[in-house]
Design a protein around this motif. Structure first.
Motif, PDB file in Angstrom:
ATOM      1  N   PHE A 161       0.832  -1.309  -0.116  1.00 53.94           N
ATOM      2  CA  PHE A 161      -0.070  -0.062  -0.114  1.00 53.94           C
ATOM      3  C   PHE A 161       0.861   1.237   0.091  1.00 53.94           C
ATOM      4  O   PHE A 161       0.465   2.240  -0.482  1.00 53.94           O
ATOM      5  CB  PHE A 161      -0.934  -0.055   1.306  1.00 53.94           C
ATOM      6  N   PHE A 162       1.922   1.190   0.475  1.00 53.54           N
ATOM      7  CA  PHE A 162       2.785   2.398   0.658  1.00 53.54           C
ATOM      8  C   PHE A 162       3.675   2.403  -0.591  1.00 53.54           C
ATOM      9  O   PHE A 162       4.948   2.208  -0.412  1.00 53.54           O
ATOM     10  CB  PHE A 162       3.473   2.464   2.008  1.00 53.54           C
ATOM     11  N   SER A 163       3.095   2.559  -1.476  1.00 56.59           N
ATOM     12  CA  SER A 163       3.978   2.367  -2.700  1.00 56.59           C
ATOM     13  C   SER A 163       3.327   3.367  -3.715  1.00 56.59           C
ATOM     14  O   SER A 163       2.059   3.880  -3.730  1.00 56.59           O
ATOM     15  CB  SER A 163       4.235   1.067  -3.429  1.00 56.59           C
ATOM     16  N   ARG A 164       3.846   3.521  -4.977  1.00 58.47           N
ATOM     17  CA  ARG A 164       3.108   4.336  -6.100  1.00 58.47           C
ATOM     18  C   ARG A 164       1.691   3.590  -6.447  1.00 58.47           C
ATOM     19  O   ARG A 164       0.803   4.364  -6.523  1.00 58.47           O
ATOM     20  CB  ARG A 164       4.149   3.954  -7.402  1.00 58.47           C
ATOM     21  N   TRP A 165       1.546   2.308  -6.340  1.00 57.30           N
ATOM     22  CA  TRP A 165       0.582   1.731  -6.497  1.00 57.30           C
ATOM     23  C   TRP A 165      -0.501   2.193  -5.605  1.00 57.30           C
ATOM     24  O   TRP A 165      -1.943   2.427  -5.809  1.00 57.30           O
ATOM     25  CB  TRP A 165       0.670  -0.015  -6.476  1.00 57.30           C
ATOM     26  N   GLY A 166      -0.131   2.001  -4.200  1.00 59.46           N
ATOM     27  CA  GLY A 166      -1.118   2.751  -3.318  1.00 59.46           C
ATOM     28  C   GLY A 166      -1.636   4.053  -3.397  1.00 59.46           C
ATOM     29  O   GLY A 166      -2.781   4.151  -3.378  1.00 59.46           O
ATOM     30  N   TRP A 167      -0.828   4.657  -3.863  1.00 57.22           N
ATOM     31  CA  TRP A 167      -1.118   6.283  -4.182  1.00 57.22           C
ATOM     32  C   TRP A 167      -2.251   6.192  -5.420  1.00 57.22           C
ATOM     33  O   TRP A 167      -3.175   6.750  -5.419  1.00 57.22           O
ATOM     34  CB  TRP A 167       0.053   6.870  -4.562  1.00 57.22           C
ATOM     35  N   ASP A 168      -1.749   5.462  -6.613  1.00 52.29           N
ATOM     36  CA  ASP A 168      -2.919   5.295  -7.573  1.00 52.29           C
ATOM     37  C   ASP A 168      -4.319   5.109  -7.016  1.00 52.29           C
ATOM     38  O   ASP A 168      -5.207   5.505  -7.707  1.00 52.29           O
ATOM     39  CB  ASP A 168      -2.314   4.439  -8.658  1.00 52.29           C
TER      40      ASP A 168
END
Ligand code: ZN
Length: 183
Positions: free
Chosen positions: A144-151
């Motif tokens: 979750f604490f990644s670019r993916w989570g941000w998207d």
């Protein structure tokens, strides 16, 4: 799943929409639980259940029947004083059904994973909605604490938070209360 934040946000908004009067704490706790409960099936991943199985992820626990069973159970167990099949009983049951089912509807709007077995156990066909603007959320906290989570958060903010907030504002205006406390 969509992110837990968004399921929780939907729970609080629906609660306010359907029951504008003061509700007991257990009502809110159960509202949150209902929107998150369908994902108990991820436990299956650790037990060797495959994604596509009946009890696999987005299987029975994401079905409409499951939502109905949970709604009836929650209403009976948490609101024993409400007379069975009275207007208020149906209102509560309908509300908890909608909340639990909202989880699956949001999942069906995500762009990844398998579809939702809405009609399990009668049919194991998996469905998506024709419109799937939501970025699928990673399972587990690390992803979750990644670019993916941000998207994921950005897509949910745009397609869920924004329209639901607008709906709340409109409903509160119509009811003659201000949603955001004034000065
Ligand atoms: Zn889910």
């Amino acid at each position: 799943m969509s992110s837990a934040f968004t399921h929780g946000f939907v729970a609080l908004s629906f609660g306010k929409l359907f029951f504008p009067e003061r509700m007991p704490a257990r009502f809110w706790v159960l509202s949150l639980i209902c929107t998150l409960l369908p994902d108990v099936d991820v436990i299956g991943f650790f037990l060797g259940v495959r994604y596509g199985d009946k009890l696999g992820h987005r299987g029975f626990s994401h079905s409409l029947l499951f939502a109905l069973l949970i709604a009836v159970l929650v209403t009976i167990a948490a609101f024993p004083a409400v007379r069975r099949f009275s207007k208020q009983w149906w209102a509560l049951t309908g509300y908890f059904f909608l909340l639990t089912a909202s989880h699956s509807v949001l999942d069906a709007m995500t762009n990844g994973g398998y579809g939702i077995a809405f009609f399990s156990p009668f049919s194991s066909t998996r469905f998506f909605l024709p419109w799937r603007p939501l970025e699928v959320a990673p399972i587990g906290v690390r992803g979750f604490f990644s670019r993916w989570g941000w998207d994921v958060l950005m897509s949910e903010a745009l397609y869920i938070w924004l329209p639901v907030t607008l709906l709340l504002v409109i409903v509160y205006r119509v009811r003659g209360k201000t949603f955001i406390p004034g000065p």
